[in-house]
Design an enzyme around this catalytic site. Structure first.
Site, short mmCIF file in Angstrom:
data_model
loop_
_atom_site.label_atom_id
_atom_site.label_comp_id
_atom_site.label_asym_id
_atom_site.label_seq_id
_atom_site.Cartn_x
_atom_site.Cartn_y
_atom_site.Cartn_z
N ARG A 198 48.87 10.97 -18.39
CA ARG A 198 48.88 9.90 -17.40
C ARG A 198 49.92 10.27 -16.34
O ARG A 198 50.91 10.94 -16.63
CB ARG A 198 49.26 8.56 -18.03
CG ARG A 198 48.30 8.09 -19.12
CD ARG A 198 48.78 6.78 -19.72
NE ARG A 198 47.86 6.26 -20.74
CZ ARG A 198 47.96 6.50 -22.04
NH1 ARG A 198 48.96 7.26 -22.50
NH2 ARG A 198 47.08 6.00 -22.90
N LYS A 203 51.48 4.58 -23.78
CA LYS A 203 51.37 3.14 -23.91
C LYS A 203 51.73 2.72 -25.33
O LYS A 203 51.46 3.43 -26.29
CB LYS A 203 49.95 2.69 -23.59
CG LYS A 203 49.58 2.85 -22.11
CD LYS A 203 48.18 2.33 -21.84
CE LYS A 203 47.84 2.44 -20.36
NZ LYS A 203 46.47 1.95 -20.08
N HIS A 214 44.23 10.28 -12.42
CA HIS A 214 43.43 9.88 -13.58
C HIS A 214 42.11 10.64 -13.64
O HIS A 214 41.51 10.78 -14.71
CB HIS A 214 43.19 8.37 -13.59
CG HIS A 214 43.49 7.73 -14.91
ND1 HIS A 214 44.75 7.74 -15.48
CD2 HIS A 214 42.69 7.10 -15.81
CE1 HIS A 214 44.70 7.13 -16.66
NE2 HIS A 214 43.46 6.74 -16.88
N ARG A 225 42.84 13.52 -15.74
CA ARG A 225 42.90 13.12 -17.14
C ARG A 225 41.48 12.97 -17.71
O ARG A 225 41.19 13.43 -18.82
CB ARG A 225 43.68 11.81 -17.26
CG ARG A 225 43.79 11.24 -18.69
CD ARG A 225 44.77 10.09 -18.68
NE ARG A 225 44.66 9.20 -19.83
CZ ARG A 225 45.29 9.39 -20.99
NH1 ARG A 225 46.05 10.47 -21.16
NH2 ARG A 225 45.16 8.54 -21.98
N HIS A 269 45.24 7.63 -27.28
CA HIS A 269 44.56 6.34 -27.43
C HIS A 269 44.85 5.76 -28.81
O HIS A 269 44.74 6.46 -29.82
CB HIS A 269 43.05 6.51 -27.27
CG HIS A 269 42.62 6.73 -25.86
ND1 HIS A 269 41.38 7.25 -25.52
CD2 HIS A 269 43.26 6.50 -24.68
CE1 HIS A 269 41.28 7.33 -24.21
NE2 HIS A 269 42.40 6.87 -23.67
N TYR A 272 33.94 8.82 -23.38
CA TYR A 272 33.75 10.21 -22.97
C TYR A 272 32.52 10.84 -23.61
O TYR A 272 32.04 11.87 -23.15
CB TYR A 272 35.01 11.03 -23.29
CG TYR A 272 36.18 10.59 -22.44
CD1 TYR A 272 36.23 10.90 -21.08
CD2 TYR A 272 37.20 9.83 -22.98
CE1 TYR A 272 37.28 10.46 -20.29
CE2 TYR A 272 38.26 9.39 -22.19
CZ TYR A 272 38.29 9.71 -20.85
OH TYR A 272 39.32 9.27 -20.07
#
Length: 306
Positions: free
Chosen positions: A144, A181, A249, A252, A275, A284
């Site tokens: 990110r 995150k 992004h 990414r 994730h 994806y």
């Protein structure tokens, strides 16, 4: 009672919202009055609001726009319940239509290679070496942009007013450590071209003006910000002739899509992206199918009717 005028007045004077925001609330309430055909606000029911939301959707308004209006109407009725006797907030529980899932945009492998190699020449300036290292690392490791901007050259314990590292480069091990995150920390491999670009940048990196060990620096000699990375990448993509708009992004997404196309290992992509849930990574697989479908259309003699 002119309830909207009183409500908007309180938004302006007590909550001190901007004129732009108050004007948006005013338009939303005017639209609600138009849908209702009257301004007898306490008489509107839950069924009315659901019908109005459906009418907006049928009229072509996006789910995002309807959700924003419902939020504005809900706030108005929350306020109105304190001013007049209401059996319930009629907007409570009314949901906007589901937003259609949009696939993330990813570059083709050829476009990604062109972007990475674009605008390369024999004697780049330090700023160009910094940019090349950032872009290679974004694509190589699927970071990110906030994770990239937060990287230090090495791990530091902090002290003297400086925080401990949340992310750092381990060039010898060929990896970066980042905190994503949910404060989840992960290690991500760094590919050979990115390691080469990073070594070239570190050889000319000036001392940071704030004395930090930030890996990437702005023109002012301070830690780079995500916004500056976005601006530099956009300009680089234009110079390189990339056929689509490129932001961090996109790199990414391209990283994830290309790794999945080559390996088919969704769990590995999940770990590399950081994730928490495999559900976030499964989008994806749709990109992977799009790639396979494109190959099929080009290769199979009966793929398309003539």
């Amino acid at each position: 009672m002119d309830w909207p005028a009183r409500y908007l007045g309180e938004l302006t004077t007590q909550r001190q919202l901007s004129p732009h925001t108050v004007a948006a609330y005013r338009r939303d309430l005017q639209e609600l009055a138009t849908l209702a055909g009257h301004e007898d606000w306490p008489k509107l029911t839950h069924h009315d609001i659901r019908r109005f939301a459906a009418k907006l959707h049928a009229g072509g308004q996006s789910a995002r726009s309807i959700a924003r209006k419902l939020s504005g109407w809900r706030g108005f009725y929350d306020w109105l319940s304190g001013q007049a006797a209401l059996p319930a907030n009629p907007v409570e529980g009314v949901r906007a239509p589901r937003r259609p899932k949009t696939l993330p945009k990813a570059l083709s492998v050829d476009d990604a290679v062109q972007l990475m190699e674009g605008n390369a020449h024999g004697h780049p300036e330090p700023a160009e070496l910094c940019d090349r290292a950032m872009f290679e690392l974004l694509y190589s490791s699927g970071l990110r942009v906030s994770e990239l901007a937060g990287l230090d050259m090495v791990y530091t314990e902090g002290g003297n007013g400086m925080p401990a590292s949340l992310g750092w480069l381990d060039l010898q091990a060929g990896e970066v450590v980042v905190t994503g995150k949910g404060k989840r920390m992960r290690r991500v491999p760094v590919g050979a071209p990115a390691r080469t670009a990073l070594s070239a940048w570190l050889a000319v990196r000036p001392v940071a003006r704030d004395g930090s060990t930030a890996l990437f620096l702005s023109a002012r000699g301070t830690r780079i910000t995500p916004r500056v990375v976005q601006t530099r990448l956009k300009a680089h993509a234009l110079r390189a002739g990339t056929p689509v708009h490129v932001h961090p992004h996109v790199l990414r997404h391209s990283f994830a899509s290309h790794v999945l196309q080559s390996s088919g290992d969704l769990r590995a992509v999940q770990e590399l992206l950081g994730h928490a849930s495999i559900t976030s990574t499964q989008i994806y697989t749709a990109l992977d199918f799009q790639h396979l479908a494109a190959v099929y259309d080009k290769a199979h003699p009966r793929a398309k009717t003539k």
